[in-house]
Design a protein around this motif. Structure first.
Motif, PDB file in Angstrom:
ATOM      1  N   LEU A  73       0.772  -1.139  -0.014  1.00 22.17           N
ATOM      2  CA  LEU A  73       0.154  -0.034  -0.079  1.00 22.17           C
ATOM      3  C   LEU A  73       0.809   1.338  -0.045  1.00 22.17           C
ATOM      4  O   LEU A  73       0.457   2.291  -0.586  1.00 22.17           O
ATOM      5  N   GLU A  74       2.131   1.321   0.673  1.00 20.03           N
ATOM      6  CA  GLU A  74       3.068   2.325   0.720  1.00 20.03           C
ATOM      7  C   GLU A  74       3.522   2.434  -0.775  1.00 20.03           C
ATOM      8  O   GLU A  74       3.825   3.765  -1.083  1.00 20.03           O
ATOM      9  N   THR A  75       3.825   1.701  -1.320  1.00 19.82           N
ATOM     10  CA  THR A  75       4.156   1.678  -2.858  1.00 19.82           C
ATOM     11  C   THR A  75       3.185   2.375  -3.746  1.00 19.82           C
ATOM     12  O   THR A  75       3.578   3.162  -4.478  1.00 19.82           O
ATOM     13  N   ALA A 106      -5.407  -6.695  -2.462  1.00 23.87           N
ATOM     14  CA  ALA A 106      -3.860  -6.395  -2.319  1.00 23.87           C
ATOM     15  C   ALA A 106      -3.319  -7.501  -1.400  1.00 23.87           C
ATOM     16  O   ALA A 106      -2.378  -7.026  -0.790  1.00 23.87           O
ATOM     17  N   CYS A 107      -3.596  -8.858  -1.359  1.00 18.80           N
ATOM     18  CA  CYS A 107      -3.088  -9.713  -0.349  1.00 18.80           C
ATOM     19  C   CYS A 107      -2.586 -11.075  -1.001  1.00 18.80           C
ATOM     20  O   CYS A 107      -1.776 -11.634  -0.056  1.00 18.80           O
ATOM     21  N   HIS A 108      -2.568 -11.051  -2.284  1.00 21.52           N
ATOM     22  CA  HIS A 108      -1.714 -11.993  -2.641  1.00 21.52           C
ATOM     23  C   HIS A 108      -0.338 -11.867  -2.725  1.00 21.52           C
ATOM     24  O   HIS A 108       0.418 -10.856  -3.150  1.00 21.52           O
ATOM     25  N   PRO A 109       0.663 -12.962  -2.247  1.00 18.24           N
ATOM     26  CA  PRO A 109       2.189 -12.788  -2.398  1.00 18.24           C
ATOM     27  C   PRO A 109       2.794 -12.567  -3.768  1.00 18.24           C
ATOM     28  O   PRO A 109       1.888 -12.070  -4.877  1.00 18.24           O
ATOM     29  N   SER A 110       3.742 -13.363  -4.446  1.00 20.60           N
ATOM     30  CA  SER A 110       4.005 -13.287  -5.723  1.00 20.60           C
ATOM     31  C   SER A 110       3.285 -14.049  -6.634  1.00 20.60           C
ATOM     32  O   SER A 110       3.556 -15.061  -7.219  1.00 20.60           O
ATOM     33  N   LEU A 111       2.278 -13.295  -6.776  1.00 19.52           N
ATOM     34  CA  LEU A 111       1.352 -13.731  -8.143  1.00 19.52           C
ATOM     35  C   LEU A 111       1.001 -12.645  -8.865  1.00 19.52           C
ATOM     36  O   LEU A 111       0.652 -11.563  -8.571  1.00 19.52           O
TER      37      LEU A 111
END
Ligand SMILES: [Zn+2]
Length: 437
Positions: free
Chosen positions: A43-45, A189-194
């Motif tokens: 979110l900060e990104t 905004a919850c999925h890791p490297s996908l």
């Protein structure tokens, strides 16, 4: 009002696509989950690109029938063989850990370890993505080939994670318009490297917000960057008044792959957003399919629950769950491409353009056709064909009876909304129509 402003669209498709992919690549390595440092860092990104307000909700907070879970964070995880080699290593891929795993540090035989290992035998080189948010568990996800290479013997397993009372964080970007009525755009905004599920949604929504920020808007726009399911439930529980103002909405997911478009209608089925999406899909030049609402899917499940019944549909390219790469390590940065990302952004912008410009006009000269030639309106003024431009003017004049909106006229005439709205702007400028919306 957008009025006679230009069409809302990405200026340069190739450059836009490259930027979208680069932004996805920046966020790709972060180990996200429904709570914790990964989603906050993400979110900060996004906050560096658009004004995003972060909201923090304490673990244990009751949200309708659910409870905000404990916050999960992870530093490291591995399976080591007897020689001390990391045979499965979280540092190499964050999908290697069952997302939300409880901490563990034990030495187990392969037989004892096996029930905690997840693989995809039919895609032996891919790592599956698995979660256990609401049931305490631990596990590792690995390629099937990795599993086959494990010898009998003892393994040290370590998951250096924490599950503690903390906060659930979501981001909200609000762009005020002339009207208090809101358009809701919601992404996970919850999925890791996908990548396709769901960095594609994050990047397209961020870019759309950045485009709309430059505009004078009729509607107010609310972009939500939230953890799946619990995020939408939490937002709805805390924002019942704002939810009442939502008159159009879209969930974006899987919008970066090479597949054609799929739009899943809202529960209402005939909402203006459903009609606007059908209109843009019909004229977008790509294969597309419209799907009826079902109570299974993404966060439209929550927005369209009967207590809210918001007009929120879901835009996808390939349908989640239907492509083999879904929820695996093969849903990576190679699976999403610049042009499909940019075209998805363009489609969303075109739909927003319809919502912004859809209004009703009243023909000021309704008894027989006005004489267009003497007003210099019987010639082409834009880039379209003369036939289409004149035809659009006649359709708009005929149906601007105070009853029909421009979207009604576009649907009935079969002409693109853009042709109809340009015709209406021209006729209004020439005093033949008055805006009565
Ligand atoms: Zn998913």
């Amino acid at each position: 009002m957008t009025g006679p402003e230009q069409k809302l669209e990405p200026k340069d498709l190739a450059a836009t696509g490259r930027n979208l992919l680069a932004f996805a690549a920046e966020m790709y390595p972060i180990c996200r989950s429904i709570t914790g440092k990964g989603i906050r860092q993400t979110l900060e990104t996004i906050q560096r690109q658009i004004p995003l307000e972060l909201h923090h909700v304490n673990s244990g907070t009751q949200v309708f029938d659910w409870e905000v879970p404990q916050e999960w964070n992870i530093k490291d995880a591995y399976i080591k063989d007897a020689a001390g080699n990391r045979v499965v290593d979280f540092q190499k891929h964050n999908l290697h850990v069952l997302n939300y795993s409880s901490p563990v540090h034990q030495t187990l035989s392969l037989t004892e370890l096996r029930p905690h290992l997840h693989t995809i035998p039919e895609h032996a080189d891919w790592i599956p993505y698995r979660t256990s948010y609401y049931k305490r568990d631990w596990g590792f996800c690995l390629t099937h080939n990795q599993l086959l290479s494990l010898q009998e013997g003892n393994y040290e397993v370590r998951i250096d994670s924490t599950l503690e009372d903390g906060q659930l964080t979501y981001g909200e970007c609000f762009l005020p318009g002339t009207l208090k009525d809101e358009v809701l755009i919601s992404v996970h905004a919850c999925h890791p490297s996908l990548a396709n599920d769901n960095l594609s949604g994050l990047t397209v929504a961020t870019a759309l917000a950045a485009m709309l920020r430059e505009r004078t808007l009729r509607y107010s726009y609310r972009f939500l960057f939230i953890p799946g399911t619990i995020g939408a439930i939490t937002w709805l529980a805390r924002n019942r008044d704002a939810a009442k103002r939502v008159c159009h909405g879209l969930v974006l997911t899987c919008v970066g792959d090479a597949g054609g478009f799929h739009y899943k209608k809202s529960r209402r089925g005939d909402a203006e957003i459903d009609r606007a999406m059908a209109q843009v899909l019909k004229h977008c030049g790509e294969p597309s399919e419209i799907l009826e609402f079902s109570p299974y899917g993404y966060d439209e499940r929550q927005y369209c629950s009967p207590g809210f019944n918001l007009p929120v549909g879901c835009l996808m390219r390939s349908v989640w769950g239907s492509f083999p790469e879904y929820h695996t390590s093969a849903d990576n940065l190679d699976f999403i491409r610049p042009e499909p990302l940019a075209r998805s952004l363009g489609l969303c912008a075109a739909a927003v353009d319809i919502l912004e410009k859809n209004r009703r006009y009243l023909n000021q000269n309704p008894c027989c056709e006005p004489q267009l030639g003497k007003r210099n309106l019987y010639r082409a003024t834009g880039g379209g064909s003369i036939h289409e431009e004149i035809n659009a003017r006649l359709w708009v004049l005929n149906f601007s009876d105070g009853e029909h909106s421009l979207l009604d006229i576009a649907e009935r005439s079969g002409l693109p909304f853009t042709a109809i709205s340009s015709a209406a702007e021209l006729l209004a400028t020439n005093g033949l129509l008055v805006d009565i919306s």
